[in-house]
Scaffold this motif. Structure first.
Motif, PDB file in Angstrom:
ATOM      1  N   GLN A 165       0.825  -1.215   0.000  1.00 15.90           N
ATOM      2  CA  GLN A 165       0.000   0.000   0.000  1.00 15.90           C
ATOM      3  C   GLN A 165       0.854   1.257   0.000  1.00 15.90           C
ATOM      4  N   ALA A 166       1.941   1.249   0.764  1.00 11.67           N
ATOM      5  CA  ALA A 166       2.816   2.428   0.821  1.00 11.67           C
ATOM      6  C   ALA A 166       3.482   2.674  -0.536  1.00 11.67           C
ATOM      7  N   ILE A 167       3.898   1.628  -1.213  1.00 14.75           N
ATOM      8  CA  ILE A 167       4.524   1.781  -2.540  1.00 14.75           C
ATOM      9  C   ILE A 167       3.519   2.359  -3.533  1.00 14.75           C
ATOM     10  N   ILE A 168       2.284   1.859  -3.500  1.00 13.39           N
ATOM     11  CA  ILE A 168       1.261   2.339  -4.432  1.00 13.39           C
ATOM     12  C   ILE A 168       0.919   3.799  -4.151  1.00 13.39           C
ATOM     13  N   LYS A 169       0.816   4.164  -2.879  1.00 11.16           N
ATOM     14  CA  LYS A 169       0.537   5.564  -2.539  1.00 11.16           C
ATOM     15  C   LYS A 169       1.672   6.476  -2.984  1.00 11.16           C
ATOM     16  N   ALA A 170       2.907   5.975  -2.896  1.00 10.06           N
ATOM     17  CA  ALA A 170       4.045   6.781  -3.365  1.00 10.06           C
ATOM     18  C   ALA A 170       3.947   7.054  -4.861  1.00 10.06           C
ATOM     19  N   HIS A 171       3.286   6.167  -5.616  1.00 10.86           N
ATOM     20  CA  HIS A 171       3.049   6.366  -7.051  1.00 10.86           C
ATOM     21  C   HIS A 171       1.771   7.155  -7.316  1.00 10.86           C
ATOM     22  N   GLN A 172       1.125   7.688  -6.275  1.00 11.11           N
ATOM     23  CA  GLN A 172      -0.146   8.412  -6.402  1.00 11.11           C
ATOM     24  C   GLN A 172      -1.251   7.507  -6.923  1.00 11.11           C
ATOM     25  N   GLY A 173      -1.181   6.221  -6.579  1.00  9.31           N
ATOM     26  CA  GLY A 173      -2.199   5.265  -6.987  1.00  9.31           C
ATOM     27  C   GLY A 173      -2.965   4.728  -5.795  1.00  9.31           C
ATOM     28  N   HIS A 174      -3.717   3.670  -6.020  1.00 13.00           N
ATOM     29  CA  HIS A 174      -4.471   3.055  -4.927  1.00 13.00           C
ATOM     30  C   HIS A 174      -4.618   1.570  -5.200  1.00 13.00           C
ATOM     31  N   ILE A 175      -4.971   0.797  -4.164  1.00 13.54           N
ATOM     32  CA  ILE A 175      -5.138  -0.640  -4.273  1.00 13.54           C
ATOM     33  C   ILE A 175      -6.513  -1.021  -3.748  1.00 13.54           C
ATOM     34  N   ASP A 176      -7.181  -1.910  -4.458  1.00 12.85           N
ATOM     35  CA  ASP A 176      -8.525  -2.352  -4.100  1.00 12.85           C
ATOM     36  C   ASP A 176      -8.514  -3.862  -3.855  1.00 12.85           C
ATOM     37  N   LEU A 177      -9.418  -4.277  -2.976  1.00 11.84           N
ATOM     38  CA  LEU A 177      -9.537  -5.698  -2.631  1.00 11.84           C
ATOM     39  C   LEU A 177     -10.969  -6.144  -2.830  1.00 11.84           C
ATOM     40  N   CYS A 178     -11.126  -7.271  -3.510  1.00 16.33           N
ATOM     41  CA  CYS A 178     -12.426  -7.908  -3.680  1.00 16.33           C
ATOM     42  C   CYS A 178     -12.267  -9.369  -3.261  1.00 16.33           C
ATOM     43  N   SER A 179     -12.990  -9.784  -2.228  1.00 18.05           N
ATOM     44  CA  SER A 179     -12.779 -11.134  -1.696  1.00 18.05           C
ATOM     45  C   SER A 179     -14.064 -11.671  -1.081  1.00 18.05           C
ATOM     46  N   ARG A 180     -14.226 -13.012  -1.187  1.00 17.70           N
ATOM     47  CA  ARG A 180     -15.325 -13.715  -0.528  1.00 17.70           C
ATOM     48  C   ARG A 180     -14.770 -14.986   0.096  1.00 17.70           C
ATOM     49  N   LEU A 181     -15.266 -15.299   1.254  1.00 17.88           N
ATOM     50  CA  LEU A 181     -14.802 -16.505   1.935  1.00 17.88           C
ATOM     51  C   LEU A 181     -15.120 -17.743   1.105  1.00 17.88           C
ATOM     52  N   GLY A 182     -14.078 -18.575   0.931  1.00 15.98           N
ATOM     53  CA  GLY A 182     -14.227 -19.812   0.173  1.00 15.98           C
ATOM     54  C   GLY A 182     -14.134 -19.652  -1.319  1.00 15.98           C
ATOM     55  N   GLU A 183     -14.066 -18.411  -1.833  1.00 23.19           N
ATOM     56  CA  GLU A 183     -14.008 -18.188  -3.281  1.00 23.19           C
ATOM     57  C   GLU A 183     -12.704 -17.542  -3.730  1.00 23.19           C
ATOM     58  N   GLY A 184     -11.914 -17.002  -2.821  1.00 22.63           N
ATOM     59  CA  GLY A 184     -10.652 -16.388  -3.189  1.00 22.63           C
ATOM     60  C   GLY A 184     -10.669 -14.873  -3.094  1.00 22.63           C
ATOM     61  N   SER A 185      -9.575 -14.262  -3.522  1.00 19.89           N
ATOM     62  CA  SER A 185      -9.400 -12.805  -3.404  1.00 19.89           C
ATOM     63  C   SER A 185      -8.765 -12.255  -4.669  1.00 19.89           C
ATOM     64  N   THR A 186      -9.055 -10.980  -4.940  1.00 23.15           N
ATOM     65  CA  THR A 186      -8.429 -10.269  -6.050  1.00 23.15           C
ATOM     66  C   THR A 186      -7.931  -8.923  -5.546  1.00 23.15           C
ATOM     67  N   PHE A 187      -6.623  -8.689  -5.639  1.00 27.98           N
ATOM     68  CA  PHE A 187      -6.011  -7.405  -5.303  1.00 27.98           C
ATOM     69  C   PHE A 187      -5.719  -6.683  -6.616  1.00 27.98           C
ATOM     70  N   THR A 188      -6.228  -5.437  -6.745  1.00 25.71           N
ATOM     71  CA  THR A 188      -6.041  -4.666  -7.976  1.00 25.71           C
ATOM     72  C   THR A 188      -5.286  -3.382  -7.666  1.00 25.71           C
ATOM     73  N   ILE A 189      -4.164  -3.196  -8.339  1.00 25.61           N
ATOM     74  CA  ILE A 189      -3.341  -1.986  -8.202  1.00 25.61           C
ATOM     75  C   ILE A 189      -3.677  -1.058  -9.364  1.00 25.61           C
ATOM     76  N   THR A 190      -4.009   0.194  -9.065  1.00 28.35           N
ATOM     77  CA  THR A 190      -4.311   1.193 -10.096  1.00 28.35           C
ATOM     78  C   THR A 190      -3.317   2.333  -9.991  1.00 28.35           C
ATOM     79  N   LEU A 191      -2.613   2.604 -11.094  1.00 30.40           N
ATOM     80  CA  LEU A 191      -1.598   3.663 -11.131  1.00 30.40           C
ATOM     81  C   LEU A 191      -1.933   4.655 -12.236  1.00 30.40           C
ATOM     82  N   PRO A 192      -1.594   5.926 -12.052  1.00 31.11           N
ATOM     83  CA  PRO A 192      -1.717   6.879 -13.171  1.00 31.11           C
ATOM     84  C   PRO A 192      -0.749   6.512 -14.284  1.00 31.11           C
ATOM     85  N   LEU A 193      -1.221   6.562 -15.520  1.00 32.38           N
ATOM     86  CA  LEU A 193      -0.423   6.075 -16.637  1.00 32.38           C
ATOM     87  C   LEU A 193       0.853   6.895 -16.825  1.00 32.38           C
ATOM     88  N   ARG A 194       0.754   8.214 -16.681  1.00 27.75           N
ATOM     89  CA  ARG A 194       1.904   9.070 -16.919  1.00 27.75           C
ATOM     90  C   ARG A 194       2.592   9.509 -15.629  1.00 27.75           C
TER      91      ARG A 194
END
Length: 466
Positions: A434-463
């Motif tokens: 999270q600290a690395i992503i914030k240093a890039h002015q981005g953010h990280i999202d989490l989508c997860s359900r018990l027994g089905e798994g998790s998805t971590f998504t990193i979003t960064l500004p392109l430029r």
């Protein structure tokens, strides 16, 4: 608080009341207002004097010109005196204005000016030698000199005694100054009391700041109104909120660090105390100690990394191809664990980022996914460019994360409540991500359900913004 300290604080406040902001503001206001008032009054006085001199001087000039242009042709001093008296009674009716003629050593005048001539004999002797001139101030009088009528030798002098007018103007000036001073003093006293009430929140800020300590950050100021003082009070309370949160976080951090370090230290100390002479036992103990020391070393390294992230020069960003970066990350992730690895998608384009730090962040997510999955579970890595952002994600089909744990999963040393922690790391992995992503002015999202798994998504500004 001791009695002596309270007395000292009261004395300090009394001293500050005379040398503080309120006193300086009122002093400058008093000086500025007094200066403007006095300059205005003096300028008004000078304008009055100049306009009076101009008006009276014009009247003197007209009197002399009218006397010169009169049809009277006096042939001797007596006739000239009679002519002056006749002209003055008809033309010069203003009090304190006299028409005098200097001819053959004599001063010819009217009965109205006799007292003036008698009282100013020395002055008139000097005026005999005056050349022709426009109205001017001489010896306290307004005097205008011209040649006598019919070209006779001597001088015609018109005099106006304006001392009474100037004296009244000076009295008025003094009265205005006195009234102004009294008004300023009264206004300053009222302003002193009013300013004290207006600035009272500032004293509360000072008092609250004195009472704040590392163990008590709960005090707040009451916000009243919507003016600048209220805004300052609100800002001060918000600052206290941030300080309290920072101190609380610091205390929790110290407790967590102490707990994380205490466990390996206790393990090492216990095994060393029970170390015997058996060579095999020694080798096992040394291997265990080395393993715990490595874990402590990783823990300290992660802490240092979190500290360096806050520095401005932490990132070394450049332009990198998204597809190449994604494939490099996937190739490294495959060696982390025996899982069903899948390169799900590859974005096309360039991103401005720190290649090593983004690789570290995604691999940390992949390592975290491998710890909460089993052999045969899928871990997918992908990237895509959406509008002006680039997204990297790590998806797994593991046990998932409870909804209550998702809100604190990125906190330092956070542990999930639904499963026993399998990681041998420092417990700072997701915090570092999270600290690395914030240093890039981005953010990280989490989508997860018990027994089905998790998805971590990193979003960064392109430029990027660096």
């Amino acid at each position: 608080m001791s009695h002596h300290r309270r007395v000292a604080m009261k004395q300090s406040r009394k001293q500050q009341s005379f040398v503080g902001v309120r006193s300086r503001i009122l002093a400058w206001y008093f000086l500025l207002t007094a200066s403007i008032t006095f300059v205005s009054v003096y300028a008004t006085y000078k304008i009055f004097c100049d306009s009076t001199q101009k008006e009276l001087g014009g009247q003197l000039q007209r009197d002399i010109q009218a006397f010169e242009q009169s049809s009277v042709q006096p042939s001797n001093p007596e006739a000239l005196t009679q002519a002056i008296q006749t002209f003055s009674s008809r033309q010069v009716s203003t009090p304190n204005r006299y028409l005098l003629v200097f001819s053959k050593g004599q001063i010819l005048h009217t009965p109205q000016s006799a007292q003036f001539v008698q009282n100013n004999q020395a002055v008139l002797d000097r005026w005999k030698q005056l050349p022709e001139n426009a109205p001017q101030q001489l010896d306290g009088y307004l005097v205008s000199v011209m040649r006598p009528l019919n070209g006779q030798p001597g001088r015609i002098i018109a005099v106006h005694d304006a001392t009474m007018q100037y004296h009244m103007a000076e009295l008025t000036l003094r009265l205005v100054v006195q009234v102004t001073l009294v008004g300023l003093i009264l206004f300053s006293a009222i302003a002193w009391l009013t300013a004290g009430k207006i600035l009272s929140p500032l004293r509360q800020v000072t008092e609250t700041a004195r009472n704040i300590s590392e163990t008590d950050l709960t005090q707040r100021l009451s916000v009243q109104g919507t003016d600048e003082i209220a805004e300052l009070t609100l800002t001060f309370n918000q600052m206290l909120d941030r300080l309290q949160a920072a101190f609380t976080s610091q205390q929790d951090f110290i407790k967590d660090v102490s707990h994380e370090l205490r466990t390996p230290i206790t393990i090492i100390q216990g095994h060393l105390e029970l170390l015997g002479d058996d060579p095999e036992e020694r080798r096992e103990t040394i291997a265990l100690v080395r393993d715990e020391l490595k874990r402590m070393n990783r823990f300290v390294s992660d802490l240092l990394l979190l500290m360096r992230i806050e520095r401005p020069n932490f990132l070394r960003a450049d332009h990198y191809d998204v597809a190449t970066l994604t494939e490099e990350i996937f190739a490294k992730a495959e060696a982390l664990a025996d899982r069903s690895w899948k390169l799900e998608s590859v974005g096309t384009g360039e991103v401005f980022c720190d290649r090593q730090r983004i690789t570290q962040a995604v691999l940390n997510l992949a390592q975290n996914a491998s710890q909460y999955t089993q052999k045969g579970d899928v871990i997918a890595i992908g990237s895509a460019i959406v509008e002006e952002t680039v997204r990297f994600w790590v998806r797994d089909t593991g046990e998932g994360i409870d909804l209550d744990d998702q809100a604190r999963i990125f906190d330092r040393f956070a542990r999930g409540s639904n499963s026993e922690r399998r990681s041998e790391g420092s417990g700072l992995g997701l915090s570092i991500v999270q600290a690395i992503i914030k240093a890039h002015q981005g953010h990280i999202d989490l989508c997860s359900r018990l027994g089905e798994g998790s998805t971590f998504t990193i979003t960064l500004p392109l430029r990027g913004t660096h």
